[in-house]
Scaffold this active site. Structure first.
Site, mmCIF file in Angstrom:
data_model
loop_
_atom_site.group_PDB
_atom_site.id
_atom_site.type_symbol
_atom_site.label_atom_id
_atom_site.label_comp_id
_atom_site.label_asym_id
_atom_site.label_seq_id
_atom_site.Cartn_x
_atom_site.Cartn_y
_atom_site.Cartn_z
ATOM 1 N N ASP A 140 0.818 -1.224 0.000
ATOM 2 C CA ASP A 140 0.000 0.000 0.000
ATOM 3 C C ASP A 140 0.846 1.266 0.000
ATOM 4 O OD1 ASP A 140 -2.299 -1.484 -0.016
ATOM 5 O OD2 ASP A 140 -3.182 -0.537 1.759
ATOM 6 N N ASN A 151 -4.610 -2.384 -4.761
ATOM 7 C CA ASN A 151 -5.906 -2.381 -4.060
ATOM 8 C C ASN A 151 -5.816 -1.463 -2.842
ATOM 9 O OD1 ASN A 151 -8.518 -2.909 -3.358
ATOM 10 N ND2 ASN A 151 -8.155 -4.992 -2.653
ATOM 11 N N ASP A 167 -11.384 -1.803 11.012
ATOM 12 C CA ASP A 167 -10.311 -2.702 10.569
ATOM 13 C C ASP A 167 -10.009 -3.790 11.596
ATOM 14 O OD1 ASP A 167 -10.098 -1.298 8.229
ATOM 15 O OD2 ASP A 167 -8.090 -0.495 8.597
ATOM 16 N N GLU A 208 -11.222 -4.672 1.127
ATOM 17 C CA GLU A 208 -10.469 -5.571 0.261
ATOM 18 C C GLU A 208 -11.338 -6.718 -0.242
ATOM 19 O OE1 GLU A 208 -9.397 -3.795 2.594
ATOM 20 O OE2 GLU A 208 -7.231 -3.499 2.582
ATOM 21 N N HIS A 226 -5.450 -9.054 3.332
ATOM 22 C CA HIS A 226 -4.420 -9.193 4.358
ATOM 23 C C HIS A 226 -5.000 -9.410 5.743
ATOM 24 C CE1 HIS A 226 -4.709 -4.595 5.108
ATOM 25 N NE2 HIS A 226 -5.672 -4.948 4.294
ATOM 26 N N ARG A 227 -6.100 -8.687 6.055
ATOM 27 C CA ARG A 227 -6.655 -8.807 7.413
ATOM 28 C C ARG A 227 -7.356 -10.155 7.612
ATOM 29 N NH1 ARG A 227 -4.905 -4.453 9.259
ATOM 30 N NH2 ARG A 227 -5.049 -2.522 8.085
ATOM 31 N N LYS A 244 0.087 -6.569 1.695
ATOM 32 C CA LYS A 244 -0.588 -5.277 1.465
ATOM 33 C C LYS A 244 -0.224 -4.265 2.557
ATOM 34 C CE LYS A 244 -5.077 -3.315 0.227
ATOM 35 N NZ LYS A 244 -5.355 -2.258 1.171
HETATM 36 O O1 LIG Z 1 -8.092 6.734 6.098
HETATM 37 C C1 LIG Z 1 -7.515 5.662 6.314
HETATM 38 O O2 LIG Z 1 -6.277 5.571 6.429
HETATM 39 C C2 LIG Z 1 -8.335 4.444 6.463
HETATM 40 C C3 LIG Z 1 -9.676 4.536 6.717
HETATM 41 C C4 LIG Z 1 -10.531 3.348 6.893
HETATM 42 O O3 LIG Z 1 -11.326 3.210 5.734
HETATM 43 P P1 LIG Z 1 -12.883 3.675 5.666
HETATM 44 O O4 LIG Z 1 -12.940 5.117 5.942
HETATM 45 O O5 LIG Z 1 -13.232 3.316 4.269
HETATM 46 O O6 LIG Z 1 -13.622 2.871 6.705
HETATM 47 C C5 LIG Z 1 -9.724 2.073 7.109
HETATM 48 O O7 LIG Z 1 -10.537 0.950 6.917
HETATM 49 C C6 LIG Z 1 -8.548 1.983 6.163
HETATM 50 O O8 LIG Z 1 -7.783 0.816 6.412
HETATM 51 C C7 LIG Z 1 -7.631 3.151 6.354
HETATM 52 C C1 LIG Z 2 -9.462 -1.206 4.335
HETATM 53 C C2 LIG Z 2 -8.133 -1.223 4.288
HETATM 54 O O1 LIG Z 2 -7.360 -0.580 3.390
HETATM 55 P P1 LIG Z 2 -7.657 0.460 2.223
HETATM 56 O O2 LIG Z 2 -9.088 0.896 2.311
HETATM 57 O O3 LIG Z 2 -6.700 1.575 2.459
HETATM 58 O O4 LIG Z 2 -7.366 -0.292 0.960
HETATM 59 C C3 LIG Z 2 -7.365 -1.980 5.312
HETATM 60 O O5 LIG Z 2 -6.123 -1.822 5.373
HETATM 61 O O6 LIG Z 2 -7.942 -2.756 6.070
#
Ligand SMILES: O=C(O)C1=C[C@@H](OP(=O)(O)O)[C@@H](O)[C@H](O)C1
Ligand SMILES: C=C(OP(=O)(O)O)C(=O)O
Length: 479
Positions: free
Chosen positions: A65, A116, A353, A381, A431-432, A457
């Protein structure tokens, strides 16, 4: 019986392994410092990368990422050098100085690959729209099913030029042909993802700088969220990182706003300044290690995080405390000890998350656990409600799926410990899913996790770090 991870001896083997399994054992005890926060790393990269001058970022995460964010910024002309195994980033955004946005749209389209990474595509769409130019942001097939329509709709009235989400239902690829913003107030929906608002917030100083250069007057830009806003701690995090890079951010929430009302207002003044910035360890990654203690009745200390951390996901410790664990807070650490024995009813909207981590902990509690408020988890994801339920059922739990979450009812415990079933679990390129489901093996024999390399990721070294924590030599199955 000792705990044992069956995993590859080195990360090059990890990339080709098709399965990993964690063997049951005694209580997990130890101390760990997870790698840097993904969310903060990608925010720091945007603020530093869109700012003329030399910034220096330490404690960064090296993963897919962050790699796609770095690569995309470099393709746009940002100079980034990487040191100390990827944890130190020297970022220079001089390429944006004296750049007339009316001329850059004539350049060849810059193709950017964002895999992704939700943060990368949403933050870059807003930032590049504000900076001006001609770009196409393209990802893997799942990225082309993840919504970005609310962000595109928010940008249409303010961006000068064309902006299009090319897949059905407003999903990437995203095509940007922009001559910058007009400075009007922006309205955005926040019920699917907070990343749209975060992206717009971080783009405001970029647009304000350009407007100031054109008009000679300082600019202030306002962003309003209409209706529900999910994942609020990430918005606070955005404001925090922006302030560290010199922007002035005023952020207010109205928790009583109606579905058509303004639930958050952000006003941004000033430009970014090149800065020195240190990143916290990743709290979502830490949740797996705290969960290892909670599942086995052990004791795990995570260093570098406290309840004052910028990441809302440190709140996962409070969730474990509600389930019966003990939380001890040090000057620079958080320790979870004891077993999570009670099922709970909990709204996880702010810390979505960690839903998968909680779901696996809930498999070993004495009663059902109801998770609420996470309808937005279906857009990540993978569908992190439906697909999570499918895999938990393979382990023998009863799982009721709801529109906004799920209820997990574990089978009654046998005297010997777990009464779940052995299972081969799919990870859906998530990944989660891989990191959380692997923890079921700490108590249940015969749990195998497919495609463990998908942890790359956000956490390529996850299984190596898990092995180091639980303290036994490990092997990968190379089937
Ligand atoms: O702004 C960020 O860094 C994130 C916001 C969250 O997403 P959502 O706002 O779509 O819930 C989270 O799930 C993602 O892993 C990271
Ligand atoms: C939702 C996630 O990532 P992103 O939305 O940034 O792809 C995550 O890391 O769980």
């Amino acid at each position: 019986m000792d705990t044992d991870v069956t995993a590859p001896a080195d990360q090059s083997a990890a990339k080709t392994a098709s399965k990993v399994s964690v063997q049951p054992g005694g209580p997990v005890r130890g101390t760990i410092r997870p790698p840097g926060s993904k969310s903060i790393t990608n925010r720091a990269l945007i603020c530093a990368g869109m700012t003329p001058g030399q910034s220096h970022v330490t404690g960064a995460l090296r993963s897919e990422d962050t790699a796609v964010m770095i690569d995309s910024l470099q393709r746009c002309g940002v100079q980034i050098s990487v040191e100390a195994a990827g944890t130190q980033l020297n970022v220079n955004g001089d390429c944006w100085a004296n750049r007339a946005s009316s001329t850059v749209t004539e350049r060849d389209c810059q193709e950017l690959f964002i895999a992704n990474s939700g943060t990368t595509v949403r933050f870059l769409t807003a930032a590049l729209s504000a900076a001006g130019g001609h770009y196409q942001l393209q990802g893997v097939p799942r990225m082309h099913q993840r919504p970005i329509g609310d962000l595109i709709d928010a940008l249409q009235p303010v961006q000068q030029g064309n902006l299009t989400a090319l897949s059905a239902d407003g999903c990437p690829p995203v095509l940007i042909q922009s001559q910058g913003w007009n400075g009007k107030t922006i309205q955005v929906g926040g019920s699917i993802s907070s990343q749209y608002l975060s992206g717009l917030m971080m783009a405001c100083p970029i647009a304000a700088g350009q407007l100031q250069a054109a008009t000679g007057k300082p600019q202030s830009i306002t962003v309003e969220v209409i209706g529900e806003l999910v994942s609020k701690p990430y918005v606070d995090m955005t404001a925090n990182v922006m302030r560290s890079f010199g922007a002035e951010v005023q952020l207010t929430y109205d928790d009583n706003a109606t579905a058509e009302g303004v639930s958050a207002t952000v006003t941004i003044d000033g430009n970014y300044q090149a800065s020195q910035y240190a990143i916290e360890p990743d709290a979502s990654a830490a949740s797996y290690f705290w969960a290892a203690a909670a599942i086995t009745g052990g004791e795990v200390t995570v260093e570098g995080l406290t309840p004052d951390a910028m990441q809302g996901d440190v709140g996962f410790c409070e969730v474990l405390a509600k389930m019966g664990c003990k939380l001890a807070v040090g000057s620079d650490s958080m320790t979870i000890s004891g077993r999570a024995s009670q099922g709970i009813d909990i709204d996880m909207n702010a810390i979505s998350d960690t839903v998968q981590t909680l779901a696996v902990v809930a498999l070993f509690a004495d009663g059902p656990t109801r998770v609420r408020g996470v309808a937005h988890n279906r857009y990540k994801e993978t569908d992190r409600i439906g697909d999570l339920a499918t895999e938990l059922r393979k382990l023998g739990a009863r799982v009721d799926e709801h529109e906004d979450g799920l209820t997990i009812t574990p089978p009654p415990q046998s005297a010997s410990g777990s009464s779940l079933s052995p299972a081969v679990l799919e990870t859906y390129h998530d990944h989660r899913m891989a990191m959380s489901l692997s923890l079921a093996g700490l108590r249940q024999p015969g749990v195998q996790i497919l495609d463990p390399a998908c942890t790359g990721k956000t956490y390529p070294q996850f299984f190596a770090d898990l092995e180091a924590l639980i303290g036994r030599p490990h092997r990968w199955s190379m089937e």
